[in-house]
Design a protein around this motif. Structure first.
Motif: not given
Length: 562
Positions: A212-218, A273-284
């Protein structure tokens, strides 16, 4: 009631506590009204730094930041800060004048005036993606002020540009305008999307190593607790984008920042990781290391409130439009309804790997009698500075080491004003943050080039006796450019700039100053930091100029060069 008084009242009602800036003759009456409504005016030395003070205040508090700049030339000086604030989606209002009078929107005389003053307010604002609001009359001013401040509170950077004859015009108060405390309802995810992700995580493909990846939006939406619960339910490891760092501090399955500033242990786990769930991150490209940080067959799920953000940099297997917190909660419920918590990627072995990791063991100290290794510098400063700190990191080569080794306790304690990739904006942001958190220590990490650009507003910090430690990574050069030239095999002589003693300069301005060349010099500072600060301290850290951060070639020779 004059428009100037009405604006001051509306700012107070919108939650503004400070106005940072440099007034022009058109706004003097407005400045005089601020004290009457309990707003403190803070005089800055440069308009861009005034905007960054407002930006830093917003980032530290989530409350509206206000800057005041004069029309024309003053606005020209402010553009750099406005670009940074707008790209960061900071809730900042830049109050300025418009060169045109309300009744003279066109015509030869107006065009001549703009040519003389050197800027078209609307064009300048819109060129850096700043919302432009121009009250056209005293009758319209109230509604347009309210609309502008409402946008700012929602995370927009807005220029409120008054024609020169409007500030002193009579305002007509409107009685039925929307209240500032009206909250838009958070967007829930589609139930079908929730079911599809739950299916991905629990059956069929069955993710065994989710991340799980959390970004600034999260962070801004308050979603971190919900995301943590979702990770626990699915057995996912936790990571963040750089602006959201420390969101999961203390969690035994936190791998830290994802991307160019990943640690060695973190990047190894992220790559499996075989599955990545990003919340509120731009994935830049910085978060994904140019899309190379994840396994090629990893399933990417991207959750964002803004549909335009999905696929902007990386095309996910699944894009979900929804509030990060509501989506994480819905996913947790759906996963648990399918058979309870899963171990996933959370083993005792991985927890031990993360617990045993020591970033200081990742490099060999290359300090000399003349220069301190910048990595050693940051490790030692992290040890001696109070852990309860607000950290502001300016743009430049030095940020790699500062962001890798200087820690913060909470994501809201990290302020990273590099959204326009311009150096020298950190000083203003640090001043704004220090006003927001005057009882706490603010640490500004900046290069010598960035500090020299913003030296005037070190004076602002000194005048207001703000508790700021200014850590200057001083390599007497435009460091990134020097390293880039070295990569090309070219001489870097023309980007090597001898710097005066910044410690002596700080003392001459009224601050404290120390020169750092060794661990012993840091111990002297450690003794000083055990006592309360009565104003800024400048640490002129003479860092080894030839040590290149590991991610330099990707960030500078790759992304920045394009």
């Amino acid at each position: 009631m004059l428009v100037a008084k009405l604006l001051a009242r509306e700012l107070a009602e919108a939650g503004a506590a400070f106005v940072f800036g440099i007034p022009g003759k058109e706004s003097l009456r407005f400045c005089a009204e601020l004290a009457e409504v309990g707003i403190t005016f803070v005089g800055a030395r440069h308009e861009t730094q005034a905007v960054m003070m407002a930006d830093g205040y917003w980032r530290a508090t989530g409350r509206i930041g206000v800057a005041l700049v004069a029309q024309g030339a003053g606005l020209s000086n402010a553009i750099g800060g406005m670009a940074c604030a707008a790209r960061a989606r900071s809730g900042v209002v830049v109050v300025t004048g418009d060169l045109l009078k309300a009744d003279a929107a066109t015509g030869p005389s107006s065009e001549a005036l703009m040519e003389l003053k050197g800027i078209n307010t609307r064009v300048a604002c819109e060129s850096v993606f700043v919302d432009y609001v121009r009250p056209a009359s005293g009758e319209a001013a109230h509604a347009e002020i309210r609309a502008a401040l409402t946008r700012a509170r929602a995370g927009r950077t807005v220029a409120l540009a008054f024609p020169s004859d409007i500030f002193s015009a009579e305002a007509v108060e409107q009685q039925e305008l929307p209240a500032y405390d009206a909250q838009a309802e958070a967007a829930a995810p589609s139930p079908d999307d929730v079911e599809m992700i739950a299916e991905l995580l629990t059956s069929g493909f069955t993710a065994r190593r989710p991340l799980v990846i959390a970004g600034k939006g999260a962070v801004r939406s308050g979603a971190i607790p919900a995301i943590r619960r979702f990770a626990e339910a699915t057995g996912a490891l936790l990571a963040t984008s750089l602006p959201a760092r420390s969101s999961f501090a203390g969690d035994p399955f936190n791998v830290g920042v994802c991307g160019t500033l990943s640690t060695s242990v973190g990047s190894g786990l992220i790559a499996r990781a075989d599955c990545v769930i990003a919340f509120g991150a731009s994935l830049n490209p910085f978060t994904t290391y140019g899309q190379s940080v994840f396994a090629k067959d990893a399933q990417i799920v991207h959750v964002d409130i803004n549909e335009a953000a999905l696929g902007k940099y990386l095309v996910p297997a699944m894009g979900v439009v929804g509030d990060a917190g509501l989506t994480a909660e819905a996913l947790t419920t759906a996963v648990l309804s399918r058979g309870g918590r899963r171990e996933g990627y959370r083993s005792a072995e991985i927890a031990a790997q993360l617990a045993e990791f020591d970033p200081a063991a990742e490099f060999t100290d290359q300090s000399t009698d003349e220069f301190i290794d910048p990595r050693t510098l940051m490790v030692e400063l992290d040890r001696v500075l109070p852990s309860a700190r607000t950290l502001v990191v300016d743009a430049g080569l030095h940020l790699h080491n500062a962001c890798s080794f200087l820690q913060v306790e909470r994501p809201e304690d990290f302020i990273f004003p590099v959204d326009s990739l311009a150096i020298g904006l950190g000083m203003g942001a640090a001043v704004g943050a220090a006003f927001a958190r005057v009882r706490d220590l603010t640490v500004l990490e900046v290069g010598d080039g960035g500090l020299m650009m913003a030296l005037g507003d070190l004076d602002t910090a000194i005048r207001h006796r703000l508790p700021i430690v200014v850590v200057v990574s001083n390599d007497e050069a435009w460091g990134a450019e020097a390293q880039h030239l070295n990569l090309l095999g070219e001489s870097d002589d023309f980007v090597r700039l001898p710097t005066p003693s910044l410690a002596e300069l700080a003392v001459a301005m009224g601050a404290e100053g120390y020169t750092i060349r060794s661990r012993g010099d840091i111990e002297v500072v450690a003794d000083r930091l055990r006592e309360p600060l009565s104003g800024p301290i400048v640490l002129d850290c003479r860092v080894h100029p030839d040590i290149q951060p590991e991610s330099f070639e990707f960030d500078y020779a790759g992304v920045f060069a394009k």
